[in-house]
Motif scaffolding. Structure first.
Motif, mmCIF file in Angstrom:
data_model
loop_
_atom_site.group_PDB
_atom_site.id
_atom_site.type_symbol
_atom_site.label_atom_id
_atom_site.label_comp_id
_atom_site.label_asym_id
_atom_site.label_seq_id
_atom_site.Cartn_x
_atom_site.Cartn_y
_atom_site.Cartn_z
ATOM 1 N N ALA A 41 0.832 -1.211 0.000
ATOM 2 C CA ALA A 41 0.000 0.000 0.000
ATOM 3 C C ALA A 41 0.862 1.256 0.000
ATOM 4 C CB ALA A 41 -0.928 -0.006 1.211
ATOM 5 N N HIS A 42 1.991 1.223 0.705
ATOM 6 C CA HIS A 42 2.900 2.371 0.705
ATOM 7 C C HIS A 42 3.455 2.621 -0.696
ATOM 8 C CE1 HIS A 42 3.159 2.854 5.111
ATOM 9 N NE2 HIS A 42 3.054 1.533 5.150
ATOM 10 N N LEU A 43 3.884 1.555 -1.352
ATOM 11 C CA LEU A 43 4.450 1.699 -2.683
ATOM 12 C C LEU A 43 3.398 2.143 -3.691
ATOM 13 C CD1 LEU A 43 7.074 1.401 -4.271
ATOM 14 C CD2 LEU A 43 6.437 -0.975 -4.727
ATOM 15 N N LEU A 44 2.188 1.617 -3.573
ATOM 16 C CA LEU A 44 1.098 2.045 -4.452
ATOM 17 C C LEU A 44 0.854 3.541 -4.339
ATOM 18 C CD1 LEU A 44 -1.493 -0.838 -3.941
ATOM 19 C CD2 LEU A 44 -0.420 -0.234 -6.116
ATOM 20 N N ALA A 45 0.868 4.039 -3.100
ATOM 21 C CA ALA A 45 0.606 5.464 -2.888
ATOM 22 C C ALA A 45 1.672 6.329 -3.562
ATOM 23 C CB ALA A 45 0.541 5.760 -1.391
ATOM 24 N N SER A 46 2.940 5.960 -3.410
ATOM 25 C CA SER A 46 4.015 6.744 -4.023
ATOM 26 C C SER A 46 3.982 6.631 -5.542
ATOM 27 C CB SER A 46 5.373 6.267 -3.499
ATOM 28 O OG SER A 46 5.495 6.510 -2.119
ATOM 29 N N ALA A 47 3.830 5.405 -6.044
ATOM 30 C CA ALA A 47 3.866 5.199 -7.492
ATOM 31 C C ALA A 47 2.685 5.856 -8.192
ATOM 32 C CB ALA A 47 3.896 3.710 -7.799
ATOM 33 N N SER A 48 1.507 5.801 -7.581
ATOM 34 C CA SER A 48 0.315 6.378 -8.221
ATOM 35 C C SER A 48 0.401 7.898 -8.325
ATOM 36 C CB SER A 48 -0.940 5.970 -7.449
ATOM 37 O OG SER A 48 -0.917 6.493 -6.136
ATOM 38 N N ALA A 49 1.250 8.511 -7.492
ATOM 39 C CA ALA A 49 1.420 9.959 -7.556
ATOM 40 C C ALA A 49 2.351 10.384 -8.692
ATOM 41 C CB ALA A 49 1.967 10.474 -6.220
ATOM 42 N N VAL A 50 3.049 9.422 -9.296
ATOM 43 C CA VAL A 50 4.064 9.745 -10.301
ATOM 44 C C VAL A 50 3.734 9.152 -11.673
ATOM 45 C CG1 VAL A 50 6.511 9.498 -10.900
ATOM 46 C CG2 VAL A 50 5.823 9.881 -8.507
ATOM 47 N N PHE A 51 3.258 7.912 -11.686
ATOM 48 C CA PHE A 51 3.095 7.189 -12.957
ATOM 49 C C PHE A 51 1.649 7.237 -13.446
ATOM 50 C CE2 PHE A 51 6.879 5.474 -10.989
ATOM 51 C CZ PHE A 51 7.767 5.406 -12.050
ATOM 52 N N ASP A 52 1.514 7.199 -14.775
ATOM 53 C CA ASP A 52 0.187 7.245 -15.392
ATOM 54 C C ASP A 52 -0.553 5.918 -15.241
ATOM 55 O OD1 ASP A 52 0.512 9.932 -16.746
ATOM 56 O OD2 ASP A 52 2.196 8.837 -17.613
ATOM 57 N N ARG A 53 0.205 4.809 -15.296
ATOM 58 C CA ARG A 53 -0.394 3.484 -15.209
ATOM 59 C C ARG A 53 0.380 2.645 -14.203
ATOM 60 N NH1 ARG A 53 -0.112 3.941 -21.063
ATOM 61 N NH2 ARG A 53 1.806 2.707 -20.910
ATOM 62 N N LEU A 54 -0.337 1.800 -13.487
ATOM 63 C CA LEU A 54 0.275 0.852 -12.571
ATOM 64 C C LEU A 54 -0.234 -0.539 -12.894
ATOM 65 C CD1 LEU A 54 0.894 3.489 -10.965
ATOM 66 C CD2 LEU A 54 0.387 2.239 -8.878
ATOM 67 N N VAL A 55 0.643 -1.517 -12.832
ATOM 68 C CA VAL A 55 0.254 -2.913 -12.967
ATOM 69 C C VAL A 55 1.043 -3.688 -11.923
ATOM 70 C CG1 VAL A 55 1.973 -3.297 -14.780
ATOM 71 C CG2 VAL A 55 0.073 -4.889 -14.508
ATOM 72 N N VAL A 56 0.393 -4.671 -11.295
ATOM 73 C CA VAL A 56 1.001 -5.403 -10.188
ATOM 74 C C VAL A 56 1.128 -6.873 -10.568
ATOM 75 C CG1 VAL A 56 0.866 -5.960 -7.732
ATOM 76 C CG2 VAL A 56 -0.016 -3.764 -8.566
ATOM 77 N N VAL A 57 2.322 -7.423 -10.402
ATOM 78 C CA VAL A 57 2.574 -8.836 -10.671
ATOM 79 C C VAL A 57 2.518 -9.592 -9.352
ATOM 80 C CG1 VAL A 57 4.191 -10.534 -11.599
ATOM 81 C CG2 VAL A 57 4.015 -8.257 -12.652
ATOM 82 N N ILE A 58 1.630 -10.586 -9.271
ATOM 83 C CA ILE A 58 1.463 -11.360 -8.047
ATOM 84 C C ILE A 58 1.630 -12.847 -8.362
ATOM 85 C CG2 ILE A 58 -0.093 -9.613 -7.092
ATOM 86 C CD1 ILE A 58 -2.421 -11.519 -7.632
ATOM 87 N N GLY A 59 1.692 -13.639 -7.306
ATOM 88 C CA GLY A 59 1.751 -15.075 -7.482
ATOM 89 C C GLY A 59 0.371 -15.699 -7.446
ATOM 90 N N PRO A 60 0.259 -16.975 -7.790
ATOM 91 C CA PRO A 60 -1.040 -17.653 -7.728
ATOM 92 C C PRO A 60 -1.528 -17.748 -6.282
ATOM 93 C CG PRO A 60 0.742 -19.208 -8.182
ATOM 94 C CD PRO A 60 1.342 -17.856 -8.269
ATOM 95 N N GLY A 61 -2.851 -17.676 -6.118
ATOM 96 C CA GLY A 61 -3.442 -17.801 -4.793
ATOM 97 C C GLY A 61 -3.301 -16.574 -3.928
ATOM 98 N N MET A 62 -2.940 -15.436 -4.499
ATOM 99 C CA MET A 62 -2.744 -14.208 -3.712
ATOM 100 C C MET A 62 -3.953 -13.278 -3.845
ATOM 101 S SD MET A 62 1.284 -13.219 -4.099
ATOM 102 C CE MET A 62 2.537 -14.178 -3.255
#
Length: 448
Positions: A41-62
């Motif tokens: 959540a901390h990283l999302l907050a910082s990145a969303s303030a700078v980048f136009d698009r965000l995409v998150v890579v997760i593992g199965p079952g997450m």
């Protein structure tokens, strides 16, 4: 190499597929909490303030991680084959423009640092920008070999010569490049290493081999430290608490003993708020101007209005609002309760699922009985009500304006405005019975 303009879009790929294995946790690493919020959540907050698009890579079952990042898209890395492999899973989302790859276990990178990284990448002739730091203990970090910010290569500690290990500029792992270049380099990364994994850091060598300018952007260790263990989680917590305290004081908040106050990432404190030692803020707290939070209090999910005094030793639970100029004293617990202005609840009381009107006084030892074992019920207390000490208010209940509740009462039915309510048994005094009972107990004790 692709040209760019300052208005081109920028995408951040957040790698969050890591497990909590080293933390001995069944939860995903990205969900471990710092300052009351998951690391991601901390990283999302910082990145969303700078980048136009965000995409998150997760593992199965997450599913828990996917729920946290919504509505941002998620990509599932079905096989954990390394960081370059993880980034490549998001290739279809790169689009045009610039792409940065970030890590959920580097949660404290500021928006300012990410902006600097993107600006460095967009300087003329720079094809790849990376984040680097100078930690107090470089330990086994990969070393960044650079001159005046121009990177020649990154060497892993295990492969470094003694001279290279003396270099204190260390790789933080975050990269930013043009989308087309990034795609090409990621596809070219090989896994001919001891672990058979595809490492993102190999992109740097590929870029240098193409004679692409690679630039290092330095940032503080407290922003770039990785979090892979409980010990490192504690270090990250200490770092963000220092940052939050300094920000609060710079904005006009008095922290009497800053090192003893623990804030949440979303704690909102207005100027002239006074925080005494040993106070803990959970998520979702707003404190308005001139309020005082006294020692050993715990607040979560609540709003404290101007001029109120909370504590010492008070607990304000989620869903509560404390009106302006109100007092919540020692060993008082407030839960899902709205208090008007000038309310006093000074001693040893519990108010749950309640609404309390202006200027009402709640006597010591008063409790609302709001739970019947199945349902929660509300207690409505009007304006200018006086509730005597040691009263039990059994919900559902409505106490009218200006009513008076006698001390020691158990109130089970509504009280009209201006009424006096007494709900206690008649007192009976039995002469000499007290002395005879105590004498009996003493004799029993003496006779064994």
């Amino acid at each position: 190499m692709t040209s760019f303009s300052s208005s081109r879009p920028a995408t951040a790929v957040l790698l969050a597929a890591g497990l909590g294995t080293r933390m001995k946790s069944s939860r995903a690493k990205a969900m471990q909490q710092i300052a009351g919020l998951p690391m991601l959540a901390h990283l999302l907050a910082s990145a969303s303030a700078v980048f136009d698009r965000l995409v998150v890579v997760i593992g199965p079952g997450m599913e828990e991680v996917a729920e946290l990042v919504a509505p941002y898209p998620v990509i599932i890395q079905h096989e954990r084959l390394g960081t370059a492999h993880a980034a490549l899973q998001a290739e279809a989302c790169f689009g045009d423009g610039d792409v940065a790859v970030l890590y959920a276990d580097n949660p404290l990178i500021s928006a300012h640092t990410l902006t600097t990284l993107l600006e460095e990448r967009r300087k003329a002739g720079v094809g790849l920008a990376l984040l680097a730091m100078r930690p107090q203990d470089p330990a086994r970090y990969g070393r960044v070999l650079a001159h005046e910010g121009e990177v020649s290569r990154i060497v892993e500690w295990a492969d470094a010569t003694p001279e290279e290990r003396n270099v204190d500029l260390c790789n933080a792992g975050v990269l930013c490049a043009d989308a087309a270049d990034f795609r090409r380099w990621l596809h070219a990364v090989r896994n001919d290493n001891a672990k058979g994994e595809f490492y993102l850091t190999d992109v740097v060598g590929l870029a240098v081999a193409e004679q692409v300018r690679v630039r290092a952007v330095e940032a503080p260790e407290d922003e770039l430290r990785g979090v892979n263990s409980r010990a490192e989680l504690a270090l990250a917590e200490a770092a963000i608490q220092t940052r939050l305290r300094e920000t609060a004081m710079a904005e006009g908040v008095t922290l009497v003993a800053p090192e003893t106050v623990f804030l949440c990432a979303d704690t909102c404190l207005s100027p002239d708020v006074l925080i005494e030692p040993h106070v803990v803020f959970g998520p979702g707290v707003i404190v308005h101007e001139g309020a005082t939070i006294r020692s050993f209090s715990h607040l979560e999910g609540c709003e404290i209005h101007a001029g109120s005094v909370i504590g010492p030793y008070a607990r304000i639970r989620p869903g509560s609002s404390i009106g302006a100029g109100s007092r919540v004293g020692n060993f008082v617990e407030i839960k899902a309760t709205t208090m008007g202005t000038g309310v006093k609840v000074n001693h040893l009381s519990y108010l749950g699922d309640s609404r309390v009107g202006n200027r009402t006084n709640i006597g010591a030892g008063t409790i609302t009985c709001n739970y019947d074992g199945t349902f929660k019920h509300s207690t409505l207390i009007g304006h200018d009500v006086f509730v005597g000490s040691d009263s039990v208010l059994v919900a559902p209940l409505n106490i009218g304006d200006n009513a008076l509740i006698g001390a020691g009462s158990v109130i089970t039915t509504d009280v009209p405005p201006d009424a006096l309510a007494l709900g206690r048994a008649r007192q009976i005094n039995k002469d000499e019975q007290g002395k005879r009972f105590k004498d009996m107990l003493r004799a029993k004790k003496e006779n064994g």
